[in-house]
Design a protein around this motif. Structure first.
Motif, PDB file in Angstrom:
ATOM      1  N   ILE A 168      -1.066  -7.978   5.987  1.00  0.00           N
ATOM      2  CA  ILE A 168      -2.126  -6.958   5.867  1.00  0.00           C
ATOM      3  C   ILE A 168      -1.886  -6.069   4.660  1.00  0.00           C
ATOM      4  O   ILE A 168      -2.813  -5.723   3.910  1.00  0.00           O
ATOM      5  CB  ILE A 168      -2.206  -6.143   7.164  1.00  0.00           C
ATOM      6  CG1 ILE A 168      -2.737  -7.021   8.312  1.00  0.00           C
ATOM      7  CG2 ILE A 168      -3.102  -4.922   6.984  1.00  0.00           C
ATOM      8  CD1 ILE A 168      -2.666  -6.366   9.662  1.00  0.00           C
ATOM      9  N   GLU A 169      -0.603  -5.686   4.438  1.00  0.00           N
ATOM     10  CA  GLU A 169      -0.288  -4.841   3.293  1.00  0.00           C
ATOM     11  C   GLU A 169      -0.559  -5.567   1.978  1.00  0.00           C
ATOM     12  O   GLU A 169      -1.106  -4.990   1.019  1.00  0.00           O
ATOM     13  CB  GLU A 169       1.185  -4.425   3.379  1.00  0.00           C
ATOM     14  CG  GLU A 169       1.608  -3.436   2.318  1.00  0.00           C
ATOM     15  CD  GLU A 169       0.899  -2.102   2.452  1.00  0.00           C
ATOM     16  OE1 GLU A 169       0.740  -1.412   1.434  1.00  0.00           O
ATOM     17  OE2 GLU A 169       0.492  -1.756   3.581  1.00  0.00           O
ATOM     18  N   VAL A 170      -0.210  -6.855   1.927  1.00  0.00           N
ATOM     19  CA  VAL A 170      -0.464  -7.635   0.702  1.00  0.00           C
ATOM     20  C   VAL A 170      -1.964  -7.741   0.438  1.00  0.00           C
ATOM     21  O   VAL A 170      -2.438  -7.563  -0.691  1.00  0.00           O
ATOM     22  CB  VAL A 170       0.183  -9.030   0.841  1.00  0.00           C
ATOM     23  CG1 VAL A 170      -0.272  -9.930  -0.301  1.00  0.00           C
ATOM     24  CG2 VAL A 170       1.702  -8.926   0.848  1.00  0.00           C
ATOM     25  N   LYS A 171      -2.743  -8.030   1.486  1.00  0.00           N
ATOM     26  CA  LYS A 171      -4.202  -8.132   1.319  1.00  0.00           C
ATOM     27  C   LYS A 171      -4.799  -6.794   0.897  1.00  0.00           C
ATOM     28  O   LYS A 171      -5.726  -6.745   0.076  1.00  0.00           O
ATOM     29  CB  LYS A 171      -4.839  -8.598   2.632  1.00  0.00           C
ATOM     30  CG  LYS A 171      -4.472 -10.019   3.029  1.00  0.00           C
ATOM     31  CD  LYS A 171      -5.001 -11.035   2.042  1.00  0.00           C
ATOM     32  CE  LYS A 171      -4.667 -12.446   2.493  1.00  0.00           C
ATOM     33  NZ  LYS A 171      -5.120 -13.457   1.523  1.00  0.00           N
ATOM     34  N   ARG A 172      -4.263  -5.693   1.482  1.00  0.00           N
ATOM     35  CA  ARG A 172      -4.778  -4.372   1.107  1.00  0.00           C
ATOM     36  C   ARG A 172      -4.507  -4.080  -0.363  1.00  0.00           C
ATOM     37  O   ARG A 172      -5.370  -3.557  -1.091  1.00  0.00           O
ATOM     38  CB  ARG A 172      -4.145  -3.312   1.998  1.00  0.00           C
ATOM     39  CG  ARG A 172      -4.749  -1.919   1.798  1.00  0.00           C
ATOM     40  CD  ARG A 172      -4.094  -0.878   2.669  1.00  0.00           C
ATOM     41  NE  ARG A 172      -4.432  -1.084   4.071  1.00  0.00           N
ATOM     42  CZ  ARG A 172      -3.573  -1.482   5.002  1.00  0.00           C
ATOM     43  NH1 ARG A 172      -2.317  -1.720   4.681  1.00  0.00           N
ATOM     44  NH2 ARG A 172      -3.944  -1.663   6.249  1.00  0.00           N
ATOM     45  N   ARG A 173      -3.318  -4.430  -0.830  1.00  0.00           N
ATOM     46  CA  ARG A 173      -3.012  -4.216  -2.244  1.00  0.00           C
ATOM     47  C   ARG A 173      -3.903  -5.074  -3.138  1.00  0.00           C
ATOM     48  O   ARG A 173      -4.378  -4.604  -4.179  1.00  0.00           O
ATOM     49  CB  ARG A 173      -1.539  -4.562  -2.497  1.00  0.00           C
ATOM     50  CG  ARG A 173      -0.556  -3.548  -1.898  1.00  0.00           C
ATOM     51  CD  ARG A 173       0.878  -3.997  -2.114  1.00  0.00           C
ATOM     52  NE  ARG A 173       1.826  -3.071  -1.486  1.00  0.00           N
ATOM     53  CZ  ARG A 173       3.143  -3.293  -1.424  1.00  0.00           C
ATOM     54  NH1 ARG A 173       3.647  -4.403  -1.944  1.00  0.00           N
ATOM     55  NH2 ARG A 173       3.926  -2.410  -0.833  1.00  0.00           N
ATOM     56  N   GLU A 174      -4.114  -6.309  -2.733  1.00  0.00           N
ATOM     57  CA  GLU A 174      -5.002  -7.167  -3.534  1.00  0.00           C
ATOM     58  C   GLU A 174      -6.419  -6.601  -3.592  1.00  0.00           C
ATOM     59  O   GLU A 174      -7.058  -6.615  -4.648  1.00  0.00           O
ATOM     60  CB  GLU A 174      -5.029  -8.570  -2.930  1.00  0.00           C
ATOM     61  CG  GLU A 174      -3.735  -9.344  -3.117  1.00  0.00           C
ATOM     62  CD  GLU A 174      -3.808 -10.727  -2.497  1.00  0.00           C
ATOM     63  OE1 GLU A 174      -4.861 -11.031  -1.886  1.00  0.00           O
ATOM     64  OE2 GLU A 174      -2.826 -11.494  -2.606  1.00  0.00           O
ATOM     65  N   CYS A 175      -6.906  -6.084  -2.436  1.00  0.00           N
ATOM     66  CA  CYS A 175      -8.252  -5.476  -2.430  1.00  0.00           C
ATOM     67  C   CYS A 175      -8.321  -4.263  -3.342  1.00  0.00           C
ATOM     68  O   CYS A 175      -9.300  -4.063  -4.068  1.00  0.00           O
ATOM     69  CB  CYS A 175      -8.646  -5.100  -1.005  1.00  0.00           C
ATOM     70  SG  CYS A 175      -8.925  -6.497   0.075  1.00  0.00           S
ATOM     71  N   ILE A 176      -7.257  -3.425  -3.325  1.00  0.00           N
ATOM     72  CA  ILE A 176      -7.247  -2.226  -4.190  1.00  0.00           C
ATOM     73  C   ILE A 176      -7.250  -2.650  -5.653  1.00  0.00           C
ATOM     74  O   ILE A 176      -7.991  -2.094  -6.486  1.00  0.00           O
ATOM     75  CB  ILE A 176      -6.019  -1.355  -3.856  1.00  0.00           C
ATOM     76  CG1 ILE A 176      -6.170  -0.752  -2.450  1.00  0.00           C
ATOM     77  CG2 ILE A 176      -5.854  -0.251  -4.890  1.00  0.00           C
ATOM     78  CD1 ILE A 176      -4.924  -0.071  -1.939  1.00  0.00           C
TER      79      ILE A 176
END
Length: 681
Positions: free
Chosen positions: A285-293
């Motif tokens: 989830i953290e990796v996906k959130r960073r990619e989205c940002i």
């Protein structure tokens, strides 16, 4: 994104576009072709936008599309960072802007068509206040506002009529047909009443017919109810069989399962799933959130130039150099404590990586197990539809018997091998016991000798020292290898940093004056852009006002021309009627008998007389038919009875012939056997 692209391609391949795209060909379109596709979709919303983009300037295309999107109330995602970025992306045919726009347009096409149609009548023309002070302009504007309000009322009425789904002509036609059917039914009922009134037991027959009809209706309802109950019984029976088989499976699975083992298994599953939820899922989830940002940042930024790329590369190099300095600063030296900590850190990282890979493998295994269980469940449900029994074909049954035979032979071989291994295990166990007893005797003998010589425990100490020295040699070798690798890596990093600095120094010197020049050009472009926008807005408002006036005058001219043609047609039809009336009056007043006979009045009078004669003849014929009706009915009944009697006689004759044929066959069969019998018939 793939779903969005697939929806766009499917919609463009349908009517009225018929583009014949696929995902690869559509995604590989150049900027002009992609803008032309967008323009085609916008022309479907508003036909005024049906233009070839090769004949139009990019700025004009962007302004025209932006005006239509403003009317359609489209809100782009990049609007938060400024309208200029969206406009620039639209001119450059950025896929991140074009694809969501196409998806939004194709998904709401009927609604957007209606909105674009209404915008042509409801978007009020903005008139400056200084022009409204003139009397003629103010009067025209008031008339314009009244017409807009009338259009709103008329449009609401039309929408209400369309939504009501009532057609007056169809309703009237249905009512007329129903009235005709009603009249026909009424006449038919009267005829039936007149026929049945003369019959004996009239009321009793009516009541019996009524009760018969009610009983038949009840019989139909009971048969339907019976069918429904049978279906429910079959479904419940199948469900009972399925549940009983599931219960047997659960019992067979839980034969060797105790509550303690079940609880332990559930705890292990719970711990594994907690690890997945707390570590693996959280990291993903953290990796996906960073990619989205990062993606949002990239989308919000404008078009990246080469200068921006060079600046970003310099920042990356500076950060890498800082990371290298920090690594050298925190690199462990000759301190043995730090070396041990480094080894422990390395081992901890290896264990963490193994833990992550194990968790991923466990999750994939769980997913595969769930898919297999789902497939097994579906197969069992399909199997239970066939009365809960597995049906094997001939080939499958043969293969199944063959597998059983091979398994039986394999079982016998394995059983023989097991017996041999058990016998060998017994021999080896006995040998081990003998050797252990001899080793104990030797150890006691060695201990007695050491005690006699005064060196008790020398052998055990010698073995411990050899193990410690071997372990120390391995550790020292690993330390030396690790230190050599780290020193080589540090030398490589230092040399690479020096080379990068030397290669970037002249580029940085050239970049400084170019940055200052870029800032000056940006300020000049902004000022001229503002002046252009102001001038364009004024020209656009004047053009829209003139187009509105031309459209109003054109509509007025068209309406007057249609009124003129309508009046001309009416005058021609009135002239034809007048000529016909004059000719009729001329023939009616004329003294010539031949001409009088040609008048419409005489022709219609003659036709009426002929129809009256025909009606009188038909009434006479009807009267004759009524008088002969009773005798004709009796004659028909007699013919029906005669037909029935002849049919019965024919059937009796056929039965007698068949019986004689059967008797003759029996006699022939008996004579063929050599027996003679007397048959009484």
């Amino acid at each position: 994104m793939s779903k969005q692209l697939r929806f766009i391609v499917d919609a463009l391949n349908k009517a009225p576009y018929n583009k014949r795209f696929n995902l690869i060909s559509f995604d590989s379109l150049d900027s002009l072709s992609l803008l032309q596709v967008l323009n085609d979709v916008l022309s479907e919303v508003s036909p005024d936008h049906k233009i070839d983009l090769r004949e139009e300037l990019p700025e004009q295309t962007a302004i025209r599309m932006l005006n239509l999107l403003r009317v359609l109330k489209y809100k782009p995602k990049t609007e938060d960072s400024g309208g200029s970025s969206f406009r620039h992306s639209l001119i450059q045919a950025d896929k991140g802007v074009i694809y969501p726009l196409l998806h939004w347009l194709l998904e709401r096409m009927p609604e957007l068509k209606k909105r674009a149609y209404l915008a042509g009548f409801l978007m009020k023309v903005e008139v400056p206040p200084e022009h409204l002070q003139e009397e003629q302009v103010s009067e025209m504007y008031a008339v314009y506002q009244d017409l807009v309000e009338q259009f709103k009322d008329v449009h609401k009425t039309v929408e209400h009529q369309r939504s009501s789904k009532f057609n007056v002509a169809e309703i009237r036609k249905d009512i007329a047909s129903m009235e005709e059917e009603k009249e026909q039914l009424r006449k038919r009922i009267e005829r039936l009443k007149n026929r049945s009134a003369s019959a004996p037991n009239h009321e009793e027959m009516l009541s019996a017919a009524r009760s018969l009809r009610m009983e038949r209706d009840r019989e139909i309802e009971l048969s339907q109810h019976r069918v429904e109950e049978n279906n429910r019984f079959l479904k419940s029976q199948q469900k009972q069989q399925r549940l009983s088989s599931q219960l047997k499976e659960q019992k067979s699975n839980n034969v060797s399962m105790t509550p303690e083992l079940l609880l332990t298994q559930l705890k292990e599953d719970n711990q594994a799933k907690c690890v997945l939820a707390q570590e693996t899922v959280a990291k993903k989830i953290e990796v996906k959130r960073r990619e989205c940002i990062e993606l949002e940042k990239v989308i919000s930024e404008g078009v990246t130039s080469e200068l921006d790329l060079q600046t970003t590369q310099e920042q990356i190099d500076e950060v890498n150099a800082e990371i290298s300095r920090l690594r050298e600063k925190h690199m462990p030296g000759a301190d043995p404590v730090q070396n041990k900590l480094a080894l422990f850190r390395q081992q901890a990282s290896i264990i963490a990586n193994k833990k992550e890979t194990t968790a991923e493998e466990y999750k994939s295994a769980l997913d595969e197990l769930a898919a297999c269980e789902e497939e097994l469940k579906s197969k069992l449900d399909q199997l239970k539809d066939f009365d809960g029994k597995e049906v094997l074909q001939d080939d499958e049954f043969k293969r199944y018997v063959g597998r059983l035979r091979t398994l039986n032979t394999t079982y016998k071989q394995k059983k023989a091998e097991l017996f041999g291994l058990k016998a060998e295990y017994g021999v080896l166990a006995r040998t081990e016991e003998i050797l252990k007893s001899r080793a104990e005797n030797l150890q006691e003998l060695v201990a007695l000798l050491e005690q006699k010589k005064g060196v008790h425990g020398y052998r055990e100490a010698q073995e411990d020292l050899e193990q410690v020295s071997a372990a120390k040699g391995e550790v020292d070798q690993e330390k030396a290898q690790l230190l050599q690798e780290m020193s080589n890596m540090a030398d490589q990093l230092v040399s690479a940093i020096a080379k990068k600095k030397a290669s970037l120094a002249p580029l940085i010197k050239e970049l400084r004056p170019l940055r200052q020049q870029h800032q000056e050009l940006t300020a000049t472009h902004t000022e001229r852009k503002m002046a252009y926008d102001v001038m364009f807005a004024g020209l656009e408002s004047n053009r829209a006002r003139l187009e509105q006036e031309v459209r109003a005058y054109w509509e007025e001219c068209t309406s007057e021309e249609s009124q003129y043609h309508l009046l001309q047609c009416q005058m021609q039809s009135l002239g034809l009627h007048r000529q016909r009336v004059a000719a009729e009056m001329k023939t009616y007043v004329s003294s010539n008998a031949a001409e009088k006979k040609k008048s419409l009045r005489d022709q219609f009078t003659q036709k009426i007389q002929e129809q009256e004669k025909l009606g009188k003849a038909l009434r006479d014929k009807q009267k004759a038919v009524r008088e002969s009706h009773g005798s004709s009915v009796k004659q028909v009944k007699m013919w029906k009875d005669l037909k029935w009697l002849l049919q019965v006689k024919h059937e009796c004759h056929q039965q007698s012939l068949q019986q004689q044929r059967h008797t003759a066959e029996n006699q022939q069969a008996m004579m063929a056997k050599g027996e003679e019998r007397l048959v009484l018939t």
